[in-house]
Design an enzyme around this catalytic site. Structure first.
Site, short mmCIF file in Angstrom:
data_model
loop_
_atom_site.label_atom_id
_atom_site.label_comp_id
_atom_site.label_asym_id
_atom_site.label_seq_id
_atom_site.Cartn_x
_atom_site.Cartn_y
_atom_site.Cartn_z
N LEU A 163 3.35 6.58 5.23
CA LEU A 163 3.82 5.23 4.95
C LEU A 163 4.63 5.15 3.67
O LEU A 163 5.56 4.36 3.55
CB LEU A 163 2.63 4.27 4.85
CG LEU A 163 1.80 4.06 6.13
CD1 LEU A 163 0.54 3.27 5.81
CD2 LEU A 163 2.62 3.35 7.18
N VAL B 272 0.52 7.72 0.95
CA VAL B 272 -0.27 6.82 1.79
C VAL B 272 0.09 7.11 3.24
O VAL B 272 1.27 7.12 3.62
CB VAL B 272 0.01 5.34 1.46
CG1 VAL B 272 -0.89 4.44 2.30
CG2 VAL B 272 -0.22 5.07 -0.03
N ASP C 217 -2.18 -4.70 -13.96
CA ASP C 217 -0.94 -4.10 -13.47
C ASP C 217 -0.36 -4.97 -12.36
O ASP C 217 0.11 -4.49 -11.34
CB ASP C 217 -1.20 -2.68 -12.96
CG ASP C 217 0.08 -1.93 -12.64
OD1 ASP C 217 1.15 -2.32 -13.15
OD2 ASP C 217 0.02 -0.95 -11.87
#
Length: 388
Positions: A92, A100, A219
């Site tokens: 991905l 991923v 973040d």
């Protein structure tokens, strides 16, 4: 302090395929909080997973983290089966931390299933020499393994077999907000969807901030906001803000290992390295600017010939009702309520206050955004002569 390069862990945003990732031989392998938590959001979640509340106030051993009844300990073989041996077409995306992959598991037993059957999951591995170290990986397992909310990406399980380090998350089919806003050729998000996404992200942050043991995201940015099939927003990767759960300084919020992304970080964090809930509020204000303008926070802009950030470039327009239209995302095609846009701009200004104490709490930001979402009715046609 140095800045972390932008990563693409929101899967489909500007990633590149790497032989290291695609080849299996190289795999490195509070009342408000309660109200928010009770607000349901449609999602495909494995029936074999239960949900928990807030983080403990004491640091935990690795054994305690891995023994969580809410997480499945996957074997490396199971993850290979779920991804068809990490076949290249299951990749991905790739970021600083690793790659991923998309896999499939049975909804009830959580065992590997055939592609297209059961439920889809996102399987993130950890590079042995990547940005995320083992302590940070443990922190993510600890945090997401104990926090459950409709606007947080669900952590289903992990793999810690040999040198392999994997996390198995629910799959978010529409990828990241960043991808929808900035990827070339992406279908433009309507005003209504942008407000829905902003509300979902605000709910996630509010839940974390109002939890019994407060969690600072640290973040926050558009790449970390993932979208399900119905554009419900969920926050991904909650790990680095707090100190490691296996260290004695768990209750501190001074970021000794965290490195933010330039353009989103609050000024006090840049100067001191200290993270607070108000640091998240500042970053949320930057994302509001991205939603309004369709421009990246990390790019540079020209203000009278002076190179500046998105925040510095946009600020002179945010408080002016007549000038605001000049920075609005042209991909909206003028289809947005001018009053609503001005309210979002005003809210962004409040979040971006240089003084942390002067910024609103996320709970207050959420209240304003929910009103805007309620007023944003799908299919409404807006005109340029709409009264301010």
């Amino acid at each position: 302090m140095y800045w972390r390069e932008h990563d693409a862990t929101g899967y489909n945003s500007n990633f590149h395929k790497s032989p290291l990732c695609s080849c299996p031989d190289h795999l490195f392998a509070s009342s408000l909080a309660s109200n928010v938590s009770n607000n349901t959001t449609h999602s495909t979640v494995p029936s074999g997973i239960s949900s928990l509340g807030s983080l403990p106030t004491h640091h935990r051993t690795e054994g305690e983290i891995f023994s969580s009844p809410n997480l499945k300990a996957f074997s490396f073989k199971e993850l290979k089966n779920a991804t068809k041996n990490f076949r290249p077409d299951t990749l991905l995306g790739e970021g600083d931390f690793g790659c991923v992959f998309k896999g499939w598991i049975d909804e009830t037993t959580l065992t590997a299933s055939r592609p297209g059957s059961g439920i889809a999951v996102a399987i993130k591995n950890l590079k042995p020499n990547g940005f995320q170290g083992r302590e940070d990986w443990l922190t993510e397992v600890n945090n997401l393994g104990q926090l459950s909310h409709p606007n947080l990406v669900l952590l289903i399980g992990y793999c810690t077999e040999g040198e392999n380090r994997f996390l198995v998350h629910e799959f978010m089919p529409r990828g990241s907000l960043e991808s929808h806003l900035f990827r070339r050729g992406a279908q433009p998000l309507t005003w209504e969807i942008r407000m829905k996404v902003a509300v979902g992200a605000a709910k996630g942050l509010t839940f974390l901030h109002e939890a019994k043991s407060q969690v600072i995201y640290g973040d926050f940015r558009s790449a970390k906001i993932l979208l399900d099939a119905d554009y419900n927003a969920k926050l991904s990767y909650i790990g680095l803000a707090n100190a490691s759960p296996t260290r004695d300084n768990y209750d501190t919020h001074v970021a000794t290992v965290f490195m933010g992304v330039q353009g989103y970080a609050a000024p006090e964090y840049i100067s001191t390295g200290e993270l607070t809930a108000k640091s998240d509020v500042y970053s949320f204000g930057v994302v509001l600017l991205e939603l309004l303008s369709g421009r990246r926070a990390m790019d540079y802009y020209s203000n009278n010939g002076i190179r500046c950030s998105l925040v510095d470039w946009a600020k002179p327009y945010l408080g002016n009702k007549r000038k605001l239209f000049s920075i609005m995302d042209t991909k909206l095609g003028g289809q947005y309520p001018q009053k609503g846009a001005y309210t979002v701009a005003t809210l962004a200004l409040l979040c971006l206050n240089p003084e942390a104490k002067a910024r609103p709490k996320m709970s207050a930001v959420l209240v304003t955004l929910e009103k805007l979402e309620s007023a944003a009715k799908p299919g409404t046609k807006y005109t340029e002569t709409e009264s301010l």
